[in-house]
Design a protein around this motif. Structure first.
Motif: not given
Lengths: 369, 369
Positions: A287-292, B347-356
């Motif tokens: 769940m937390v992985s989906q949220f992130v 890298l693509k995922f990381r660029k987005g997730v970094s902003q969150w």
């Protein structure tokens, strides 16, 4: 998102209350595709939940949890999940499982705070630990032991089975520049966070998910918190609020729980007990992985599709809220031995783990990105 | 910690190479206590690991993983775990499982980098994602899909089954004030981190766990990284090094993997497949929670029992290392299509997730503690 899409989401998620149809499709396992599974389960259990049926991540996660258990037991244990209101109202899950009317429930401890104050400390504490630290307390500290002790009094076996991760601080139509800006503010914020807002002179309002959008649009409330970019986008708050605040001081994480009637759990064979414990832990990290992942995706959508301003609460405001939080917690633990025992253990663990986090995860954000 | 205690740890953990006795007690399940379990398992499997037998957290976690699978299957599947060198040397786990000599292995992808370069991107990348982000990529992004695709070429099914969390930056006897302080430095640091050190003019040394303490004490090496306060304390580095640096720029997390021979996995009944997947996910969250809890505890012990100075790498040094990391990765992905595919998705995922992360977890550390 257009209002039509929003309404469609609310309807499919059951928030509007038209839950009849969704119920029929919920928790049904495709049995035909599994070879060599037992045709008639030895255990047919019900899981009532505090979430609308098939609610993104949370309801979906409950369905998956049931599916994993079904598969791991080769069809010997079949759990049907029910959204809030389908079998019992969400907030009555606790009683339903405690009394044995149903075997299992999924929700969050702070929903049962009216029953016993200690429950909320197993969900979240304003200005408390983040997800990684909280899990370390649960699985590597005294968290799980204390949780089982406290819930045993209510004939329940609890276990972590999901987490929202870090939450956002809420939607506003005016800026919060000082603590006085919270005076008189009507905000949808439940739990301990609401008590803290009241101490700051605001008016916490608890309203069902279905009513928040309309209430905020019509000015019945001035502000609302919900979860994070993914769920907040689906609710459409970016269409009607100017400011989106961080941090979610009231919920730096929120641990979601699987509760099982203790007599029913104790009567299970050991393999099914272990299957349930293991499925719950998988649900926790899933769940937390989906949220992130989804919060990241929907944060971009909010930025692209709206003119919402992202704001950070001023330090002065957070410092005042932190002070009020300490007061609110003092009042709770002064009157409740279980709360005192749980909170003090958590606080001790947190004081230590903070020092490790300061030279590890904090460094990640300060130095490596 | 006295040297006697340290030697006892190394011996019990098998690092000194006297692994015979430990082997006998390793992975043995107490079968007598389980009622209604099948007496003779349908599947008796072996799990070879890259860890010394019963190694804290890592080896213990492998034993637990085997135990959960045994219990969930009611005795139908019994897995015996083997420490590094007991059945095959640690670095040969990959071949042993790939060829089907044993059914399962536990280790880290970057140990097989000599076989295929892409493996390391499933463990850690210097200046890459932290644990929560990496898990989000695995379970909520394309991580798992790509991993299965890449490893299928080697007849393996991989899954996350542990994480060290954030690591420390290493032990030194001189201060690192500028990037030139790394020139000529002999440091025990494996993998991509070692390549980066070499670009900075240092000499990466790869040595077995058993030799690091003596090598550092005698000046054969000038510095070493290991894991974090818990394991580093047990190794005794605080007795012989002056400075303990953070952040562990080379491993902001390290995902540990369960690898299973694909033919053997595909031949399992569906319930046992699901049991293994679920046990691995539980192991993933269990291990990192133990690391966080224990690192906290042992950080206090290092502070109380030694005069080690905790230091932060200067920004200038980190910026230079980050530049060298980009160069090193470019060289790898220019020559390997799998590495390119995996790294670019990450890298693509990381660029987005970094902003969150910037408006969520970072806020936790900046504003809530």
């Amino acid at each position: 998102m257009s209002k039509i899409t929003r309404k469609k989401f609310l309807k499919s998620a059951g928030i509007l209350g038209t839950m009849g149809l969704a119920a029929a499709s919920c928790g049904n396992i495709q049995e035909s595709k599994h070879k060599n599974f037992q045709e008639k389960p030895d255990y047919e259990w019900k899981m009532v939940t505090t979430w609308p049926p098939n609610f993104p991540v949370l309801g979906e996660g409950c369905n998956l949890l049931a599916d994993w258990i079904y598969k791991m037991s080769a069809g010997r244990m079949k759990i049907t999940t029910f959204g809030s209101g389908e079998l019992v109202p969400g907030l009555e899950c606790f009683d339903a499982v405690s009394m044995g009317a149903v075997e299992m429930g999924h929700g969050a401890g702070y929903y049962w705070v009216g029953k016993f104050a200690a429950s909320q400390f197993f969900t979240t504490v304003p200005f408390g630990m983040n997800t990684q630290e909280f899990n370390a307390w649960m699985y590597g500290g005294n968290g799980m032991k204390l949780w089982r002790e406290v819930y045993e009094q209510y004939n329940l076996v609890p276990m972590p089975a999901g987490n929202t991760g870090f939450q956002m601080g809420g939607w506003f139509n005016k800026e919060i520049n000082s603590i006085s800006d919270l005076q008189g503010l009507k905000m949808r914020i439940p739990g301990l966070g609401g008590k803290v807002l009241a101490k700051a002179g605001g008016t916490p309002v608890v309203s069902a998910g279905s009513e928040i959008y309309t209430n905020l649009e019509r000015g019945v409330i001035d502000a609302t918190e919900w979860i994070g970019p993914y769920h907040d986008y689906l609710m459409g708050f970016h269409e009607i609020a100017k400011y989106y605040y961080t941090p979610g001081w009231h919920e730096p994480q929120a641990c979601l729980e699987l509760i099982i009637n203790k007599k029913k759990f104790d009567a299970l064979p050991e393999d099914l007990q272990e299957i349930i414990e293991t499925a719950a832990a998988r649900s926790n990290i899933w769940m937390v992985s989906q949220f992130v992942a989804k919060n990241n995706e929907y944060l971009q959508k909010i930025k692209a599709e709206s003119s919402v301003e992202f704001k950070i609460y001023p330090d002065e405001v957070l410092a005042a809220l932190k002070g009020y939080t300490a007061e609110a917690i003092e009042e709770i633990i002064a009157n409740d031995a279980d709360s005192k025992k749980v909170y003090e253990d958590q606080l001790k663990f947190r004081k230590g783990v903070s020092q490790w986090s300061q030279i590890s995860e904090k460094m990640y954000f300060d130095k490596l990105i």
